[in-house]
Design a protein around this motif. Structure first.
Motif, PDB file in Angstrom:
ATOM      1  N   UNK A   2       0.675  -1.168  -0.069  1.00  0.00           N
ATOM      2  CA  UNK A   2       0.344   0.492   0.245  1.00  0.00           C
ATOM      3  C   UNK A   2       1.200   1.234  -0.301  1.00  0.00           C
ATOM      4  N   UNK A   3       0.209   2.932  -0.328  1.00  0.00           N
ATOM      5  CA  UNK A   3       1.149   3.632  -0.088  1.00  0.00           C
ATOM      6  C   UNK A   3       1.728   4.035   1.241  1.00  0.00           C
ATOM      7  N   UNK A  41       3.084   5.188  -8.671  1.00  0.00           N
ATOM      8  CA  UNK A  41       3.891   5.518  -8.744  1.00  0.00           C
ATOM      9  C   UNK A  41       4.704   5.713  -7.849  1.00  0.00           C
ATOM     10  N   UNK A  42       4.462   5.746  -6.933  1.00  0.00           N
ATOM     11  CA  UNK A  42       5.467   5.953  -5.517  1.00  0.00           C
ATOM     12  C   UNK A  42       5.627   4.143  -4.847  1.00  0.00           C
ATOM     13  N   UNK A  43       5.123   3.428  -4.850  1.00  0.00           N
ATOM     14  CA  UNK A  43       4.568   2.616  -4.716  1.00  0.00           C
ATOM     15  C   UNK A  43       5.989   1.768  -5.511  1.00  0.00           C
ATOM     16  N   UNK A  44       5.578   1.712  -6.766  1.00  0.00           N
ATOM     17  CA  UNK A  44       6.179   1.277  -7.431  1.00  0.00           C
ATOM     18  C   UNK A  44       7.810   2.142  -7.439  1.00  0.00           C
ATOM     19  N   UNK A  45       8.221   2.943  -6.999  1.00  0.00           N
ATOM     20  CA  UNK A  45       9.338   3.135  -6.789  1.00  0.00           C
ATOM     21  C   UNK A  45      10.092   2.444  -5.565  1.00  0.00           C
ATOM     22  N   UNK A  46       8.834   2.754  -4.524  1.00  0.00           N
ATOM     23  CA  UNK A  46       9.474   1.846  -2.652  1.00  0.00           C
ATOM     24  C   UNK A  46      10.039   0.283  -3.738  1.00  0.00           C
ATOM     25  N   UNK A  47       9.350  -0.059  -4.244  1.00  0.00           N
ATOM     26  CA  UNK A  47       9.554  -1.323  -4.440  1.00  0.00           C
ATOM     27  C   UNK A  47      10.612  -2.031  -5.057  1.00  0.00           C
ATOM     28  N   UNK A  48      11.142  -1.162  -6.336  1.00  0.00           N
ATOM     29  CA  UNK A  48      11.893  -1.161  -7.051  1.00  0.00           C
ATOM     30  C   UNK A  48      13.557  -0.760  -5.989  1.00  0.00           C
ATOM     31  N   UNK A  52      16.398  -3.281  -5.565  1.00  0.00           N
ATOM     32  CA  UNK A  52      18.094  -2.908  -5.983  1.00  0.00           C
ATOM     33  C   UNK A  52      18.800  -3.121  -4.751  1.00  0.00           C
ATOM     34  N   UNK A  53      17.899  -2.863  -4.020  1.00  0.00           N
ATOM     35  CA  UNK A  53      18.709  -2.557  -2.093  1.00  0.00           C
ATOM     36  C   UNK A  53      18.986  -4.193  -2.473  1.00  0.00           C
ATOM     37  N   UNK A  54      18.748  -4.966  -2.624  1.00  0.00           N
ATOM     38  CA  UNK A  54      18.570  -7.018  -2.538  1.00  0.00           C
ATOM     39  C   UNK A  54      20.144  -7.252  -3.297  1.00  0.00           C
ATOM     40  N   UNK A  55      19.723  -6.728  -4.147  1.00  0.00           N
ATOM     41  CA  UNK A  55      20.496  -7.137  -5.077  1.00  0.00           C
ATOM     42  C   UNK A  55      22.089  -6.538  -5.169  1.00  0.00           C
TER      43      UNK A  55
END
Length: 68
Positions: A2-3, A41-48, A52-55
């Motif tokens: 969620x947001x 868009x904000x949720x999508x950015x946080x998920x990306x 990235x941090x995991x990778x």
């Protein structure tokens, strides 16, 4: 996600939350996008960012293996 969950994950301090709120309000008021579009868009950015941090540690470990 969620947001609100995304905001909690991404927020470092109250200033960050205030910035997100201000941008959200301004861009919605100007008709750039709807509240729902901004939140998606904000949720999508946080998920990306989380992916990235995991990778990143894996890339660092791999590069250290080659230099050893």
């Amino acid at each position: 996600m969620s947001f609100e969950e995304a905001l909690n994950v991404a927020s470092r301090d109250e200033g960050f939350k205030a910035t997100i709120y201000a941008m959200n309000t301004l861009l919605i008021h100007k008709g750039i996008y709807t509240k729902e579009e901004f939140q998606a868009l904000f949720v999508e950015w946080v998920e990306k960012e989380q992916r990235r941090k995991v990778a990143e540690p894996r890339r660092t470990e791999a590069s250290n293996a080659y230099s050893a």
